[in-house]
Write a protein that holds these residues in place. Structure first.
Motif, PDB file in Angstrom:
ATOM      1  N   GLY A  64       0.808  -1.201   0.000  1.00  0.00           N
ATOM      2  CA  GLY A  64       0.000   0.000   0.000  1.00  0.00           C
ATOM      3  C   GLY A  64       0.847   1.259   0.000  1.00  0.00           C
ATOM      4  N   TYR A  65       0.191   2.388  -0.302  1.00  0.00           N
ATOM      5  CA  TYR A  65       0.913   3.642  -0.480  1.00  0.00           C
ATOM      6  C   TYR A  65       1.618   4.101   0.793  1.00  0.00           C
ATOM      7  CZ  TYR A  65       1.956   8.425  -1.889  1.00  0.00           C
ATOM      8  OH  TYR A  65       2.604   9.605  -2.183  1.00  0.00           O
ATOM      9  N   GLU A  66       0.942   4.045   1.933  1.00  0.00           N
ATOM     10  CA  GLU A  66       1.562   4.515   3.171  1.00  0.00           C
ATOM     11  C   GLU A  66       2.815   3.706   3.494  1.00  0.00           C
ATOM     12  OE1 GLU A  66       0.488   5.197   7.917  1.00  0.00           O
ATOM     13  OE2 GLU A  66      -1.108   4.744   6.491  1.00  0.00           O
ATOM     14  N   SER A  67       2.727   2.387   3.343  1.00  0.00           N
ATOM     15  CA  SER A  67       3.885   1.527   3.592  1.00  0.00           C
ATOM     16  C   SER A  67       4.980   1.774   2.564  1.00  0.00           C
ATOM     17  CB  SER A  67       3.463   0.060   3.552  1.00  0.00           C
ATOM     18  OG  SER A  67       2.545  -0.224   4.580  1.00  0.00           O
ATOM     19  N   ALA A  68       4.564   1.998   1.316  1.00  0.00           N
ATOM     20  CA  ALA A  68       5.535   2.283   0.259  1.00  0.00           C
ATOM     21  C   ALA A  68       6.286   3.575   0.548  1.00  0.00           C
ATOM     22  CB  ALA A  68       4.829   2.372  -1.091  1.00  0.00           C
ATOM     23  N   MET A  69       5.586   4.575   1.067  1.00  0.00           N
ATOM     24  CA  MET A  69       6.232   5.843   1.421  1.00  0.00           C
ATOM     25  C   MET A  69       7.266   5.640   2.520  1.00  0.00           C
ATOM     26  SD  MET A  69       5.133   8.503  -0.340  1.00  0.00           S
ATOM     27  CE  MET A  69       5.302   9.936   0.720  1.00  0.00           C
ATOM     28  N   LEU A  70       6.904   4.865   3.538  1.00  0.00           N
ATOM     29  CA  LEU A  70       7.827   4.623   4.642  1.00  0.00           C
ATOM     30  C   LEU A  70       9.065   3.865   4.190  1.00  0.00           C
ATOM     31  CD1 LEU A  70       5.366   3.673   7.536  1.00  0.00           C
ATOM     32  CD2 LEU A  70       6.736   5.755   7.358  1.00  0.00           C
ATOM     33  N   SER A  71       8.876   2.883   3.314  1.00  0.00           N
ATOM     34  CA  SER A  71       9.996   2.047   2.893  1.00  0.00           C
ATOM     35  C   SER A  71      10.847   2.703   1.813  1.00  0.00           C
ATOM     36  CB  SER A  71       9.491   0.690   2.387  1.00  0.00           C
ATOM     37  OG  SER A  71       8.713   0.850   1.211  1.00  0.00           O
ATOM     38  N   SER A  72      10.395   3.848   1.276  1.00  0.00           N
ATOM     39  CA  SER A  72      11.127   4.529   0.208  1.00  0.00           C
ATOM     40  C   SER A  72      11.831   5.793   0.673  1.00  0.00           C
ATOM     41  CB  SER A  72      10.164   4.889  -0.937  1.00  0.00           C
ATOM     42  OG  SER A  72       9.552   3.743  -1.473  1.00  0.00           O
ATOM     43  N   ASN A  73      11.704   6.126   1.949  1.00  0.00           N
ATOM     44  CA  ASN A  73      12.347   7.313   2.498  1.00  0.00           C
ATOM     45  C   ASN A  73      13.081   6.915   3.776  1.00  0.00           C
ATOM     46  OD1 ASN A  73      12.565   9.732   4.342  1.00  0.00           O
ATOM     47  ND2 ASN A  73      11.751  10.759   2.527  1.00  0.00           N
ATOM     48  N   LYS A  74      14.385   6.954   3.738  1.00  0.00           N
ATOM     49  CA  LYS A  74      15.185   6.448   4.852  1.00  0.00           C
ATOM     50  C   LYS A  74      14.953   7.225   6.150  1.00  0.00           C
ATOM     51  CE  LYS A  74      18.867   4.577   1.883  1.00  0.00           C
ATOM     52  NZ  LYS A  74      18.213   4.865   0.589  1.00  0.00           N
ATOM     53  N   TRP A  75      14.631   8.507   6.054  1.00  0.00           N
ATOM     54  CA  TRP A  75      14.338   9.302   7.240  1.00  0.00           C
ATOM     55  C   TRP A  75      13.045   8.804   7.895  1.00  0.00           C
ATOM     56  CZ3 TRP A  75      15.618  12.258  11.098  1.00  0.00           C
ATOM     57  CH2 TRP A  75      14.683  13.100  11.711  1.00  0.00           C
TER      58      TRP A  75
ATOM     59  N   ALA B  45      10.188   5.272  11.938  1.00  0.00           N
ATOM     60  CA  ALA B  45       9.267   4.164  12.199  1.00  0.00           C
ATOM     61  C   ALA B  45       9.968   3.041  12.950  1.00  0.00           C
ATOM     62  CB  ALA B  45       8.686   3.647  10.879  1.00  0.00           C
ATOM     63  N   PHE B  46      11.221   2.775  12.591  1.00  0.00           N
ATOM     64  CA  PHE B  46      11.989   1.753  13.303  1.00  0.00           C
ATOM     65  C   PHE B  46      12.109   2.102  14.786  1.00  0.00           C
ATOM     66  CE2 PHE B  46      14.729   0.245   9.433  1.00  0.00           C
ATOM     67  CZ  PHE B  46      13.631  -0.425   8.930  1.00  0.00           C
ATOM     68  N   MET B  47      12.439   3.329  15.061  1.00  0.00           N
ATOM     69  CA  MET B  47      12.610   3.741  16.456  1.00  0.00           C
ATOM     70  C   MET B  47      11.298   3.595  17.228  1.00  0.00           C
ATOM     71  SD  MET B  47      15.823   4.520  16.724  1.00  0.00           S
ATOM     72  CE  MET B  47      15.974   5.511  18.216  1.00  0.00           C
ATOM     73  N   ASP B  48      10.184   3.908  16.578  1.00  0.00           N
ATOM     74  CA  ASP B  48       8.873   3.836  17.232  1.00  0.00           C
ATOM     75  C   ASP B  48       8.446   2.400  17.528  1.00  0.00           C
ATOM     76  OD1 ASP B  48       8.664   6.578  17.142  1.00  0.00           O
ATOM     77  OD2 ASP B  48       7.404   6.607  15.347  1.00  0.00           O
ATOM     78  N   HIS B  49       9.023   1.424  16.796  1.00  0.00           N
ATOM     79  CA  HIS B  49       8.596   0.029  16.949  1.00  0.00           C
ATOM     80  C   HIS B  49       9.703  -0.866  17.504  1.00  0.00           C
ATOM     81  CE1 HIS B  49       5.362   1.503  14.368  1.00  0.00           C
ATOM     82  NE2 HIS B  49       4.676   0.448  14.733  1.00  0.00           N
ATOM     83  N   GLY B  50      10.708  -0.281  18.106  1.00  0.00           N
ATOM     84  CA  GLY B  50      11.719  -1.072  18.785  1.00  0.00           C
ATOM     85  C   GLY B  50      12.663  -1.834  17.887  1.00  0.00           C
TER      86      GLY B  50
ATOM     87  N   GLU C 124      10.832  -8.983  11.646  1.00  0.00           N
ATOM     88  CA  GLU C 124       9.408  -8.947  11.957  1.00  0.00           C
ATOM     89  C   GLU C 124       9.001  -7.585  12.522  1.00  0.00           C
ATOM     90  OE1 GLU C 124       9.057 -12.276  14.533  1.00  0.00           O
ATOM     91  OE2 GLU C 124       9.238 -13.753  12.898  1.00  0.00           O
ATOM     92  N   ARG C 125       9.841  -7.011  13.377  1.00  0.00           N
ATOM     93  CA  ARG C 125       9.554  -5.672  13.903  1.00  0.00           C
ATOM     94  C   ARG C 125       9.584  -4.626  12.792  1.00  0.00           C
ATOM     95  NH1 ARG C 125      13.147  -5.556  19.545  1.00  0.00           N
ATOM     96  NH2 ARG C 125      11.726  -6.869  20.792  1.00  0.00           N
ATOM     97  N   SER C 126      10.515  -4.785  11.859  1.00  0.00           N
ATOM     98  CA  SER C 126      10.613  -3.850  10.735  1.00  0.00           C
ATOM     99  C   SER C 126       9.371  -3.911   9.867  1.00  0.00           C
ATOM    100  CB  SER C 126      11.853  -4.167   9.892  1.00  0.00           C
ATOM    101  OG  SER C 126      13.040  -4.053  10.647  1.00  0.00           O
ATOM    102  N   ILE C 127       8.884  -5.118   9.616  1.00  0.00           N
ATOM    103  CA  ILE C 127       7.676  -5.289   8.809  1.00  0.00           C
ATOM    104  C   ILE C 127       6.489  -4.609   9.479  1.00  0.00           C
ATOM    105  CG2 ILE C 127       5.993  -7.011   8.018  1.00  0.00           C
ATOM    106  CD1 ILE C 127       8.428  -8.902   7.594  1.00  0.00           C
ATOM    107  N   ARG C 128       6.375  -4.779  10.795  1.00  0.00           N
ATOM    108  CA  ARG C 128       5.287  -4.111  11.519  1.00  0.00           C
ATOM    109  C   ARG C 128       5.467  -2.590  11.502  1.00  0.00           C
ATOM    110  NH1 ARG C 128       6.038  -8.424  15.191  1.00  0.00           N
ATOM    111  NH2 ARG C 128       7.211  -7.078  16.633  1.00  0.00           N
TER     112      ARG C 128
END
Length: 396
Positions: A93-104, A109-114, A240-244
């Protein structure tokens, strides 16, 4: 007949296009104009930049496509998300695609999910980058947030490299900012995976063969990759944490890790299959056509990812240490047996670049063996029988 749109027409996407054609699927390729082999292989081609999501969506509506996908590139992932959401297709989906396409955005997101990842800061210029260097621990990595193929990444040891690094990164990005992060000392490795209907279907951890210029660039991969049980479990946990964190579903996953002892750090996660022969490595290791499963997934045709077979294999890019015209291209190998693939992207008379990043490849090799040692031995034997001669002379 089903219609599949493939974003990108380069060497990384060509096998995906050819596989879909063999499956009896009509293939529509979208890519900016250039000397890309995928144009000729497709049923129809549109010369549109894959980052132009609105234009691609318009084409997708007009063509009434049944699926959309890519492989080996991050820049098209946001557009896939846009089309998937707008047309109700199977895919990221678009929201996930945006997150995975911008390293910032990804790192936040990584920090927020441990997710275990290196400390980082945003910077827009040399002054802000210098401030980040004062607050973070050396050495550092400067990264363009929107580039792929190891472009726009520079390792920095001290302030003497600051101006060069800032200029290099800003030239590689469409944004007015980049990130500065702490360089994690350790061993780089990675994983290929696929998530479908919110289930992680397989995880293949692989070793990386690296080329070091401004930063480390993968030039090959191998499986199996030996890790302690603790490190394997940690890699799965961080994945698994990254995927979430990114909300990924219905897509291939390319994961870049670095290991300090048994502790795994996540460098980044891509919502697509890796480049550098990685789909071929998955296919060889597990004994099925990974490209075929990617096509099925995009079309919602219940892909299958059996993992019972494990065949030691290794792949490596062919590259040149200098730019110039190819005047000799000799290969005395015969494909078959343990030699899975010998692929050349160029022909005699073509101009090739000096290798700096993954897209500067000349071709790729894939071999297998009874074990990893014999696979590497086979790779070296294959390389000995390939001769690429380059002339730097330019005719007037």
């Amino acid at each position: 007949m089903s219609k599949l749109m493939v974003l990108g027409a380069g060497a990384a996407q060509l096998p995906l296009i050819e596989t879909a054609k063999r499956m009896g699927i009509e293939v529509i390729v979208v890519s900016r104009n250039g000397n890309y082999p995928g144009f000729a292989a497709a049923d129809k081609a549109y010369y549109v930049d894959t980052t132009d999501s609105e234009s691609v969506l318009k084409i997708a509506r007009e063509e009434r496509i049944d699926g959309i996908c890519t492989t080996g590139t991050d820049v098209a992932v946001k557009t896939i998300g846009r089309v998937v959401d707008a047309l109700g297709l199977k895919g990221v989906g678009y929201e996930s695609a945006m997150l995975s396409s911008n390293k910032w955005a990804m790192k936040q997101a990584f920090m927020d999910h441990g997710v275990r990842t290196s400390s980082f800061m945003k910077a827009r210029n040399a002054e802000e980058a210098n401030r980040a260097m004062e607050l973070l621990k050396p050495p550092y990595v400067f990264k363009a947030v929107d580039s792929g193929g190891s472009k726009g990444i520079v390792k920095v040891s001290d302030a003497s490299q600051l101006d060069y690094a800032v200029n290099a990164v800003l030239q590689a990005t469409k944004h007015d900012y980049f990130i500065v992060e702490e360089f994690v000392e350790g061993i780089e490795f990675g994983a290929q995976a696929f998530i479908y209907d919110n289930k992680l279907r397989f995880v293949m951890i692989h070793g990386d063969l690296m080329f070091y210029g401004d930063a480390g660039v993968p030039i090959g991969h191998y499986v199996p990759y030996e890790l302690s049980e603790q490190a394997v479990q940690d890699a799965h946990l961080q994945l698994e944490r990254s995927i979430r964190a990114l909300g990924l579903d219905n897509c291939a996953i390319n994961a870049d890790f670095i290991r300090q002892d048994d502790k795994v750090f996540v460098l980044e996660i891509g919502a697509r299959a890796g480049a550098t022969c990685l789909p071929e490595l998955v296919s060889t290791y597990y004994g099925y056509d990974y490209y075929e499963q990617m096509v099925k997934a995009a079309l919602g045709l219940s892909p299958e990812f059996p993992t019972s077979l494990s065949q030691a294999c290794v792949c490596e890019l062919l590259l040149s240490g200098e730019e110039g015209e190819i005047i000799g291209l000799d290969n005395d190998n015969d494909v078959g047996g343990d030699i899975i693939q010998i692929l050349f992207d160029y022909r005699i008379g073509d101009w090739i670049p000096k290798f700096k990043v993954g897209t500067d490849r000349i071709g790729q090799l894939v071999v297998k063996g009874e074990n990893l040692q014999t696979a590497f031995r086979q790779l070296e034997e294959v390389k000995k029988k390939i001769r690429i001669t380059v002339s730097r002379k330019i005719d007037s």
